[in-house]
Design a protein around this motif. Structure first.
Motif, PDB file in Angstrom:
ATOM      1  N   LYS A  82       0.813  -1.210   0.000  1.00 43.26           N
ATOM      2  CA  LYS A  82       0.000   0.000   0.000  1.00 43.26           C
ATOM      3  C   LYS A  82       0.844   1.256   0.000  1.00 43.26           C
ATOM      4  N   LYS A  83       1.998   1.197   0.687  1.00 42.49           N
ATOM      5  CA  LYS A  83       2.808   2.392   0.799  1.00 42.49           C
ATOM      6  C   LYS A  83       4.259   1.981   1.036  1.00 42.49           C
ATOM      7  N   VAL A  84       5.178   2.640   0.376  1.00 41.44           N
ATOM      8  CA  VAL A  84       6.595   2.395   0.581  1.00 41.44           C
ATOM      9  C   VAL A  84       7.041   3.232   1.776  1.00 41.44           C
ATOM     10  N   LEU A  85       7.573   2.569   2.774  1.00 45.41           N
ATOM     11  CA  LEU A  85       7.992   3.270   3.984  1.00 45.41           C
ATOM     12  C   LEU A  85       9.403   3.831   3.866  1.00 45.41           C
ATOM     13  N   SER A  86      10.269   3.082   3.223  1.00 41.27           N
ATOM     14  CA  SER A  86      11.636   3.567   3.009  1.00 41.27           C
ATOM     15  C   SER A  86      12.221   2.842   1.812  1.00 41.27           C
ATOM     16  N   GLU A  87      13.290   3.403   1.302  1.00 45.05           N
ATOM     17  CA  GLU A  87      13.934   2.841   0.130  1.00 45.05           C
ATOM     18  C   GLU A  87      15.434   2.985   0.298  1.00 45.05           C
ATOM     19  N   GLU A  88      16.164   1.946  -0.057  1.00 48.42           N
ATOM     20  CA  GLU A  88      17.611   1.965   0.083  1.00 48.42           C
ATOM     21  C   GLU A  88      18.225   1.171  -1.063  1.00 48.42           C
ATOM     22  N   MET A  89      19.285   1.694  -1.631  1.00 49.03           N
ATOM     23  CA  MET A  89      19.981   0.980  -2.690  1.00 49.03           C
ATOM     24  C   MET A  89      20.919  -0.049  -2.058  1.00 49.03           C
ATOM     25  N   LEU A  90      20.913  -1.252  -2.612  1.00 48.24           N
ATOM     26  CA  LEU A  90      21.732  -2.333  -2.091  1.00 48.24           C
ATOM     27  C   LEU A  90      22.676  -2.842  -3.164  1.00 48.24           C
ATOM     28  N   THR A  91      23.828  -3.318  -2.727  1.00 49.40           N
ATOM     29  CA  THR A  91      24.707  -4.011  -3.645  1.00 49.40           C
ATOM     30  C   THR A  91      24.175  -5.423  -3.824  1.00 49.40           C
ATOM     31  N   LEU A  92      24.666  -6.103  -4.835  1.00 47.53           N
ATOM     32  CA  LEU A  92      24.242  -7.474  -5.068  1.00 47.53           C
ATOM     33  C   LEU A  92      24.604  -8.365  -3.882  1.00 47.53           C
ATOM     34  N   ALA A  93      25.747  -8.121  -3.268  1.00 41.11           N
ATOM     35  CA  ALA A  93      26.164  -8.915  -2.112  1.00 41.11           C
ATOM     36  C   ALA A  93      25.214  -8.725  -0.935  1.00 41.11           C
TER      37      ALA A  93
ATOM     38  N   ILE B  80      20.428 -10.904   2.246  1.00 41.86           N
ATOM     39  CA  ILE B  80      19.014 -10.841   2.624  1.00 41.86           C
ATOM     40  C   ILE B  80      18.268 -12.056   2.078  1.00 41.86           C
ATOM     41  N   LEU B  81      18.541 -12.418   0.834  1.00 46.55           N
ATOM     42  CA  LEU B  81      17.875 -13.577   0.241  1.00 46.55           C
ATOM     43  C   LEU B  81      18.245 -14.869   0.966  1.00 46.55           C
ATOM     44  N   MET B  82      19.497 -14.976   1.410  1.00 44.31           N
ATOM     45  CA  MET B  82      19.914 -16.171   2.150  1.00 44.31           C
ATOM     46  C   MET B  82      19.184 -16.254   3.496  1.00 44.31           C
ATOM     47  N   GLU B  83      18.963 -15.105   4.136  1.00 43.23           N
ATOM     48  CA  GLU B  83      18.191 -15.086   5.381  1.00 43.23           C
ATOM     49  C   GLU B  83      16.760 -15.549   5.137  1.00 43.23           C
ATOM     50  N   VAL B  84      16.169 -15.089   4.051  1.00 46.96           N
ATOM     51  CA  VAL B  84      14.804 -15.489   3.715  1.00 46.96           C
ATOM     52  C   VAL B  84      14.750 -16.991   3.471  1.00 46.96           C
TER      53      VAL B  84
ATOM     54  N   LYS C 188      14.980 -17.644  -8.528  1.00 42.76           N
ATOM     55  CA  LYS C 188      15.792 -17.052  -9.602  1.00 42.76           C
ATOM     56  C   LYS C 188      16.707 -15.951  -9.060  1.00 42.76           C
ATOM     57  N   ALA C 189      16.199 -15.149  -8.126  1.00 41.34           N
ATOM     58  CA  ALA C 189      17.017 -14.091  -7.534  1.00 41.34           C
ATOM     59  C   ALA C 189      18.185 -14.690  -6.765  1.00 41.34           C
ATOM     60  N   ILE C 190      17.958 -15.761  -6.022  1.00 34.62           N
ATOM     61  CA  ILE C 190      19.030 -16.423  -5.276  1.00 34.62           C
ATOM     62  C   ILE C 190      20.050 -17.017  -6.240  1.00 34.62           C
ATOM     63  N   GLU C 191      19.577 -17.669  -7.302  1.00 35.60           N
ATOM     64  CA  GLU C 191      20.499 -18.228  -8.305  1.00 35.60           C
ATOM     65  C   GLU C 191      21.377 -17.132  -8.903  1.00 35.60           C
ATOM     66  N   HIS C 192      20.767 -16.017  -9.266  1.00 41.00           N
ATOM     67  CA  HIS C 192      21.507 -14.901  -9.861  1.00 41.00           C
ATOM     68  C   HIS C 192      22.542 -14.359  -8.881  1.00 41.00           C
ATOM     69  N   ALA C 193      22.145 -14.150  -7.648  1.00 42.03           N
ATOM     70  CA  ALA C 193      23.061 -13.611  -6.641  1.00 42.03           C
ATOM     71  C   ALA C 193      24.227 -14.565  -6.395  1.00 42.03           C
TER      72      ALA C 193
END
Length: 114
Positions: free
Chosen positions: A4-15, A20-24, A39-44
């Motif tokens: 519904k609403k973006v609370l914050s936004e931050e640019m991240l490196t691929l690493a 974050i994906l590994m934590e998920v 697919k995102a995990i494979e790419h990373a």
């Protein structure tokens, strides 16, 4: 899930995104991940060359340079260019060109983290 609403936004490196994906993936052990997450995990895993802390250090050091934007610093940290031509390609859409000294300064910083 509807956002519904973006609370914050931050640019991240691929690493950082990989971390974050590994934590998920660990949190959802035993559950089936969605196609996009798999697919995102494979790419990373395929393209990530360093850990999240080192990539953030590299970005911070690159941001100290004069003609460096945060977006460019993150792109450089993700790609880890090895030649002047690769750095020039990253800067291709910018309205300014880099001198040989500026290119060498970027490559020197990248080589310390590579």
């Amino acid at each position: 899930m509807i956002v519904k609403k973006v609370l914050s936004e931050e640019m991240l490196t691929l690493a950082e995104a990989k971390a974050i994906l590994m934590e998920v993936r660990e949190e959802r052990e035993g559950e089936e991940l969605s196609y996009e997450k798999r697919k995102a995990i494979e790419h990373a895993e395929l393209f990530c060359h360093m850990d999240a802390a080192r990539s953030r250090e590299l970005v911070k050091e690159l941001e100290t340079l004069e003609k460096m934007k945060p977006e460019l610093a993150i792109r450089i940290a993700d790609i880890l260019p090895e030649t002047r031509d690769e750095v020039r390609a990253i800067y291709a859409k910018e309205r300014f060109t880099l001198t040989e000294e500026e290119l060498d300064a970027i490559l020197d910083i990248v080589n310390r983290y590579h």
